[in-house]
Design an enzyme around this catalytic site. Sequence first.
Site, PDB file in Angstrom:
ATOM      1  N   HIS A 141       0.871  -1.182   0.000  1.00 36.43           N
ATOM      2  CA  HIS A 141       0.000   0.000   0.000  1.00 36.43           C
ATOM      3  C   HIS A 141       0.907   1.231   0.000  1.00 36.43           C
ATOM      4  O   HIS A 141       2.021   1.198   0.520  1.00 36.43           O
ATOM      5  CB  HIS A 141      -0.857  -0.030   1.277  1.00 36.43           C
ATOM      6  CG  HIS A 141      -1.956   0.971   1.317  1.00 36.43           C
ATOM      7  ND1 HIS A 141      -1.740   2.298   1.594  1.00 36.43           N
ATOM      8  CD2 HIS A 141      -3.304   0.841   1.146  1.00 36.43           C
ATOM      9  CE1 HIS A 141      -2.898   2.944   1.597  1.00 36.43           C
ATOM     10  NE2 HIS A 141      -3.856   2.087   1.317  1.00 36.43           N
ATOM     11  N   ASP A 223       2.612  -4.429   7.989  1.00 32.85           N
ATOM     12  CA  ASP A 223       1.364  -3.672   7.880  1.00 32.85           C
ATOM     13  C   ASP A 223       0.218  -4.676   8.011  1.00 32.85           C
ATOM     14  O   ASP A 223      -0.052  -5.454   7.103  1.00 32.85           O
ATOM     15  CB  ASP A 223       1.322  -2.970   6.527  1.00 32.85           C
ATOM     16  CG  ASP A 223       0.020  -2.217   6.291  1.00 32.85           C
ATOM     17  OD1 ASP A 223      -0.857  -2.237   7.172  1.00 32.85           O
ATOM     18  OD2 ASP A 223      -0.121  -1.621   5.198  1.00 32.85           O
ATOM     19  N   GLN A 226      -5.120  -5.095   6.969  1.00 24.96           N
ATOM     20  CA  GLN A 226      -6.118  -6.009   6.426  1.00 24.96           C
ATOM     21  C   GLN A 226      -6.112  -7.352   7.153  1.00 24.96           C
ATOM     22  O   GLN A 226      -6.977  -8.194   6.902  1.00 24.96           O
ATOM     23  CB  GLN A 226      -5.859  -6.243   4.930  1.00 24.96           C
ATOM     24  CG  GLN A 226      -5.981  -5.011   4.061  1.00 24.96           C
ATOM     25  CD  GLN A 226      -7.422  -4.564   3.866  1.00 24.96           C
ATOM     26  OE1 GLN A 226      -8.364  -5.303   4.122  1.00 24.96           O
ATOM     27  NE2 GLN A 226      -7.603  -3.333   3.406  1.00 24.96           N
ATOM     28  N   LYS A 249     -11.137  -0.293   9.965  1.00 27.59           N
ATOM     29  CA  LYS A 249     -11.309  -1.525   9.199  1.00 27.59           C
ATOM     30  C   LYS A 249     -11.679  -2.711  10.083  1.00 27.59           C
ATOM     31  O   LYS A 249     -11.872  -3.813   9.594  1.00 27.59           O
ATOM     32  CB  LYS A 249     -10.043  -1.830   8.389  1.00 27.59           C
ATOM     33  CG  LYS A 249      -9.818  -0.801   7.293  1.00 27.59           C
ATOM     34  CD  LYS A 249      -8.639  -1.108   6.405  1.00 27.59           C
ATOM     35  CE  LYS A 249      -8.480  -0.004   5.357  1.00 27.59           C
ATOM     36  NZ  LYS A 249      -7.340  -0.242   4.448  1.00 27.59           N
ATOM     37  N   CYS A 389      -4.805   2.423  -3.815  1.00 28.21           N
ATOM     38  CA  CYS A 389      -3.558   2.878  -3.183  1.00 28.21           C
ATOM     39  C   CYS A 389      -2.421   1.882  -3.385  1.00 28.21           C
ATOM     40  O   CYS A 389      -1.559   1.725  -2.518  1.00 28.21           O
ATOM     41  CB  CYS A 389      -3.770   3.166  -1.695  1.00 28.21           C
ATOM     42  SG  CYS A 389      -4.865   4.551  -1.362  1.00 28.21           S
TER      43      CYS A 389
END
Length: 431
Positions: A141, A223, A226, A249, A389
Amino acid sequence: MLPLQEPLVASPSGQESRSRLGEGIRSDFPILHQTVHGDKQLIYFDNGATSQKPKQVLEALRAYNEGYNANVHRGVHYLAAKATSAYEDARDKVARLINAKSSREIVFTPNATAGLNLVAQSWGRSNLGPGDEVVVSVAEHHSNLVPWQMACQATGATLRVVPLTKDTQEIDMQALKDVLSEKTKIVALVYVSNMLGSILDVDFVAEETCKLCMQVGAKLLLDCSQAIPNMPVDVQTLGADWIVATGHKLCGPTGIGFLWGRSEVLEQMPPYLGGGEMIENVFLDHSTYAPPPSRFEPGTPAIAEAIGMGAAVDYISDLGLENIHSYEQELGGYLYEKLSSVPGVTIYGPPPEKRGSPLCSFNVEGVHATDLSTFLDFEGIAVRSGHHCTQPLHHHLGINASARASPYIYNTVGEVDTFVEELQNVLKFLK
């Protein structure tokens, strides 16, 4: 909240699912019960961008704003003490969610992007120099790419990029092994791709990647934006030095996220921003700084949002992340299967069994992704279109844009069926 029950939802194979999660919790999400464009029942498949909030989170936000709105850490009066307690309780909840050793390892940030920038600007600018290398992947991302570009430009370090495997479009772990060297100072990777849905091999990360990073003296940042909404993440076994995630999220508010870091690593990092709260003592010519996490939380924080994120953590924890992951594997597999059956559709990323998220990014031959998204919206179906992104990833795949359908815990097999049916109707109209 409705408890999980045995089985009511059909799985892709025709077998019954082990849970009725999607149908059972829909009443908790008021926003889902509306029609759009006149009489079209909303189907919200844009959860890769942001998830919806259950009434438990909405109530937590209302309770703070109506009942004990006050600043935290600074006052001794009743409202301030209650607000501080709720704010720090949220930090404790996040720590338990990811199995951190201490809540002092949790730094509240405005979002995952801010957490990644914090590491890049604080640790990166203090530890990188000419000849050093930062390793990322082509699947990152922008939030885990641009900050490292900036850090490398400021320090003279070099950015190295790991490609995808050609067959399954996953991050090429062999290429990662090959690129690591004594020059490598940090490896920063996406744990679950927001475009491909692919997940890093947990064992490889926990054992091989960490071992390789340790051998060359490099740090590891993941990261998890998600990942954390969709599966268990245990930082004590994962092996990373930092992870980041965002509240919006995982059924929480916008404007709040967190950075987890090993306490010994956070202690060595200088402040990123200056101001109130992050200080120990201030003089006219110099200042001393508070220990983490306060060192990295200057000014009045997003108090209501942190409390709301704490309520969201309670919500998904009560459902059980193992249950969530199991349900999403079934739902995501069904979506992949149904979407694959539509003529002209190309789905990007690995097969369902290698995915950490139920999302599917796709294109249809001869039709622009934005046109698909627009006409599906006319039928009440919210999907994303664009580059998500991840422009370098799209360039790598030879495309300018894609459509993305990303269901979550409150979506159902019936909604997948409706989505695919309407997609076919749109394609007939457009072609």
